[in-house]
Design a protein around this motif. Structure first.
Motif, PDB file in Angstrom:
ATOM      1  N   THR A   2     -21.458  45.568  66.975  1.00 56.74           N
ATOM      2  CA  THR A   2     -21.844  46.063  68.297  1.00 56.74           C
ATOM      3  C   THR A   2     -21.865  47.498  67.438  1.00 56.74           C
ATOM      4  O   THR A   2     -20.922  48.059  67.546  1.00 56.74           O
ATOM      5  CB  THR A   2     -20.589  46.141  69.632  1.00 56.74           C
ATOM      6  OG1 THR A   2     -20.995  44.856  70.047  1.00 56.74           O
ATOM      7  CG2 THR A   2     -21.809  46.770  71.054  1.00 56.74           C
ATOM      8  N   ASN A   3     -22.664  47.615  67.264  1.00 58.78           N
ATOM      9  CA  ASN A   3     -23.215  49.400  66.922  1.00 58.78           C
ATOM     10  C   ASN A   3     -22.904  50.284  68.588  1.00 58.78           C
ATOM     11  O   ASN A   3     -23.839  50.064  69.072  1.00 58.78           O
ATOM     12  CB  ASN A   3     -24.385  49.289  66.365  1.00 58.78           C
ATOM     13  CG  ASN A   3     -24.165  49.070  64.880  1.00 58.78           C
ATOM     14  OD1 ASN A   3     -22.606  49.408  64.252  1.00 58.78           O
ATOM     15  ND2 ASN A   3     -25.091  48.997  64.678  1.00 58.78           N
ATOM     16  N   ASN A  17     -22.287  46.860  55.249  1.00 59.05           N
ATOM     17  CA  ASN A  17     -22.078  45.334  55.610  1.00 59.05           C
ATOM     18  C   ASN A  17     -21.338  44.759  54.919  1.00 59.05           C
ATOM     19  O   ASN A  17     -20.388  44.365  54.988  1.00 59.05           O
ATOM     20  CB  ASN A  17     -23.089  44.811  55.655  1.00 59.05           C
ATOM     21  CG  ASN A  17     -24.117  45.076  57.232  1.00 59.05           C
ATOM     22  OD1 ASN A  17     -23.105  45.699  57.392  1.00 59.05           O
ATOM     23  ND2 ASN A  17     -25.657  45.522  56.526  1.00 59.05           N
ATOM     24  N   HIS A  18     -21.025  45.209  52.865  1.00 60.35           N
ATOM     25  CA  HIS A  18     -20.502  44.866  52.420  1.00 60.35           C
ATOM     26  C   HIS A  18     -18.946  44.646  52.862  1.00 60.35           C
ATOM     27  O   HIS A  18     -17.904  43.736  52.717  1.00 60.35           O
ATOM     28  CB  HIS A  18     -20.486  45.349  50.861  1.00 60.35           C
ATOM     29  CG  HIS A  18     -21.672  45.134  50.181  1.00 60.35           C
ATOM     30  ND1 HIS A  18     -22.843  45.105  50.249  1.00 60.35           N
ATOM     31  CD2 HIS A  18     -21.720  43.994  49.630  1.00 60.35           C
ATOM     32  CE1 HIS A  18     -23.358  44.822  50.049  1.00 60.35           C
ATOM     33  NE2 HIS A  18     -23.076  44.415  48.774  1.00 60.35           N
ATOM     34  N   GLU A  39     -20.915  37.622  63.058  1.00 61.92           N
ATOM     35  CA  GLU A  39     -20.106  38.416  63.077  1.00 61.92           C
ATOM     36  C   GLU A  39     -20.070  40.076  62.744  1.00 61.92           C
ATOM     37  O   GLU A  39     -20.044  41.163  63.726  1.00 61.92           O
ATOM     38  CB  GLU A  39     -18.273  37.843  62.677  1.00 61.92           C
ATOM     39  CG  GLU A  39     -17.564  38.791  62.755  1.00 61.92           C
ATOM     40  CD  GLU A  39     -15.885  39.170  62.200  1.00 61.92           C
ATOM     41  OE1 GLU A  39     -14.705  39.918  61.837  1.00 61.92           O
ATOM     42  OE2 GLU A  39     -15.411  37.387  62.155  1.00 61.92           O
ATOM     43  N   VAL A  40     -20.355  40.178  61.556  1.00 65.76           N
ATOM     44  CA  VAL A  40     -21.053  41.515  60.999  1.00 65.76           C
ATOM     45  C   VAL A  40     -22.551  41.790  61.665  1.00 65.76           C
ATOM     46  O   VAL A  40     -22.427  42.722  62.030  1.00 65.76           O
ATOM     47  CB  VAL A  40     -21.668  41.115  59.330  1.00 65.76           C
ATOM     48  CG1 VAL A  40     -21.714  42.571  59.187  1.00 65.76           C
ATOM     49  CG2 VAL A  40     -20.106  40.733  58.747  1.00 65.76           C
ATOM     50  N   GLY A  41     -22.752  40.977  62.190  1.00 70.72           N
ATOM     51  CA  GLY A  41     -24.501  41.425  62.206  1.00 70.72           C
ATOM     52  C   GLY A  41     -25.552  41.541  61.405  1.00 70.72           C
ATOM     53  O   GLY A  41     -26.414  42.498  61.584  1.00 70.72           O
ATOM     54  N   VAL A  42     -25.455  40.916  60.971  1.00 70.15           N
ATOM     55  CA  VAL A  42     -26.548  40.690  59.717  1.00 70.15           C
ATOM     56  C   VAL A  42     -27.016  39.190  59.563  1.00 70.15           C
ATOM     57  O   VAL A  42     -26.973  38.819  60.441  1.00 70.15           O
ATOM     58  CB  VAL A  42     -26.303  41.284  58.098  1.00 70.15           C
ATOM     59  CG1 VAL A  42     -25.506  42.276  58.215  1.00 70.15           C
ATOM     60  CG2 VAL A  42     -25.087  39.865  57.499  1.00 70.15           C
ATOM     61  N   ALA A  46     -27.959  37.615  54.371  1.00 65.69           N
ATOM     62  CA  ALA A  46     -28.120  38.763  53.774  1.00 65.69           C
ATOM     63  C   ALA A  46     -26.129  38.637  54.029  1.00 65.69           C
ATOM     64  O   ALA A  46     -25.649  38.998  52.222  1.00 65.69           O
ATOM     65  CB  ALA A  46     -27.776  39.989  54.831  1.00 65.69           C
ATOM     66  N   ALA A  47     -26.254  38.071  54.426  1.00 62.05           N
ATOM     67  CA  ALA A  47     -23.949  37.463  54.376  1.00 62.05           C
ATOM     68  C   ALA A  47     -23.939  36.693  53.065  1.00 62.05           C
ATOM     69  O   ALA A  47     -22.971  37.183  52.238  1.00 62.05           O
ATOM     70  CB  ALA A  47     -23.730  36.570  55.433  1.00 62.05           C
ATOM     71  N   GLN A  48     -25.250  35.333  52.645  1.00 60.38           N
ATOM     72  CA  GLN A  48     -25.109  35.258  51.329  1.00 60.38           C
ATOM     73  C   GLN A  48     -25.223  36.837  49.655  1.00 60.38           C
ATOM     74  O   GLN A  48     -24.466  36.280  49.052  1.00 60.38           O
ATOM     75  CB  GLN A  48     -25.984  33.847  51.227  1.00 60.38           C
ATOM     76  CG  GLN A  48     -26.068  33.736  52.030  1.00 60.38           C
ATOM     77  CD  GLN A  48     -27.562  32.086  51.882  1.00 60.38           C
ATOM     78  OE1 GLN A  48     -28.063  32.503  51.473  1.00 60.38           O
ATOM     79  NE2 GLN A  48     -26.301  31.136  52.506  1.00 60.38           N
ATOM     80  N   ALA A  49     -26.349  37.355  50.368  1.00 52.99           N
ATOM     81  CA  ALA A  49     -26.467  38.016  49.193  1.00 52.99           C
ATOM     82  C   ALA A  49     -25.147  38.999  48.689  1.00 52.99           C
ATOM     83  O   ALA A  49     -23.990  39.455  47.792  1.00 52.99           O
ATOM     84  CB  ALA A  49     -27.322  38.967  49.121  1.00 52.99           C
ATOM     85  N   ILE A  50     -24.329  39.315  50.045  1.00 55.78           N
ATOM     86  CA  ILE A  50     -23.383  40.099  50.097  1.00 55.78           C
ATOM     87  C   ILE A  50     -21.841  39.648  49.572  1.00 55.78           C
ATOM     88  O   ILE A  50     -20.857  40.109  48.713  1.00 55.78           O
ATOM     89  CB  ILE A  50     -22.978  40.816  51.328  1.00 55.78           C
ATOM     90  CG1 ILE A  50     -23.924  41.951  51.830  1.00 55.78           C
ATOM     91  CG2 ILE A  50     -21.237  40.923  51.456  1.00 55.78           C
ATOM     92  CD1 ILE A  50     -23.838  42.477  53.015  1.00 55.78           C
TER      93      ILE A  50
END
Length: 110
Positions: A2-3, A17-18, A39-42, A46-50
């Motif tokens: 949550t931002n 995000n990393h 959990e991260v909100g991506v 994007a999670a795979q790339a990170i």
């Protein structure tokens, strides 16, 4: 994730995000990337790339266990920004990914 809005009306966080992905994996080394992404909100992509970035730079190692991945973190890895390059990411992991113990969690002893 949550931002929360600051007084300026812009949403931002102190960690990238990393950093958030690394912490999510530290909390659950067998988590599915779908769950890490949520959990991260991506996005899952994007999670795979990170995770690929973190693995390529030696911050984590991915091992296939059956149909799932298990991650091992490298707490000796150094921060990438020159201002913090003398610090290890293990300090960040210890700060945010620490599992509660009876000494730090008042409900653990109940």
């Amino acid at each position: 994730m949550t931002n929360t809005s600051t007084g300026s009306g812009r949403n931002w966080t102190f960690l990238t995000n990393h950093g958030h992905v690394l912490l999510a994996i530290a909390r659950d080394p067998t988590a599915r990337l779908r769950d890490v992404a949520a959990e991260v909100g991506v996005t899952e992509r994007a999670a795979q790339a990170i995770v690929a970035d973190l693995e390529a730079d030696g911050y984590l190692h991915r091992t296939r266990v059956g149909r799932r991945n298990e991650y091992t973190l490298n707490p000796a890895g150094r921060f990438r920004h020159p201002a913090e390059a003398d610090r290890q990411v293990g300090a960040l992991l210890a700060l945010f990914a620490e599992t509660p113990t009876a000494e730090t969690d008042p409900q653990a002893g109940s």
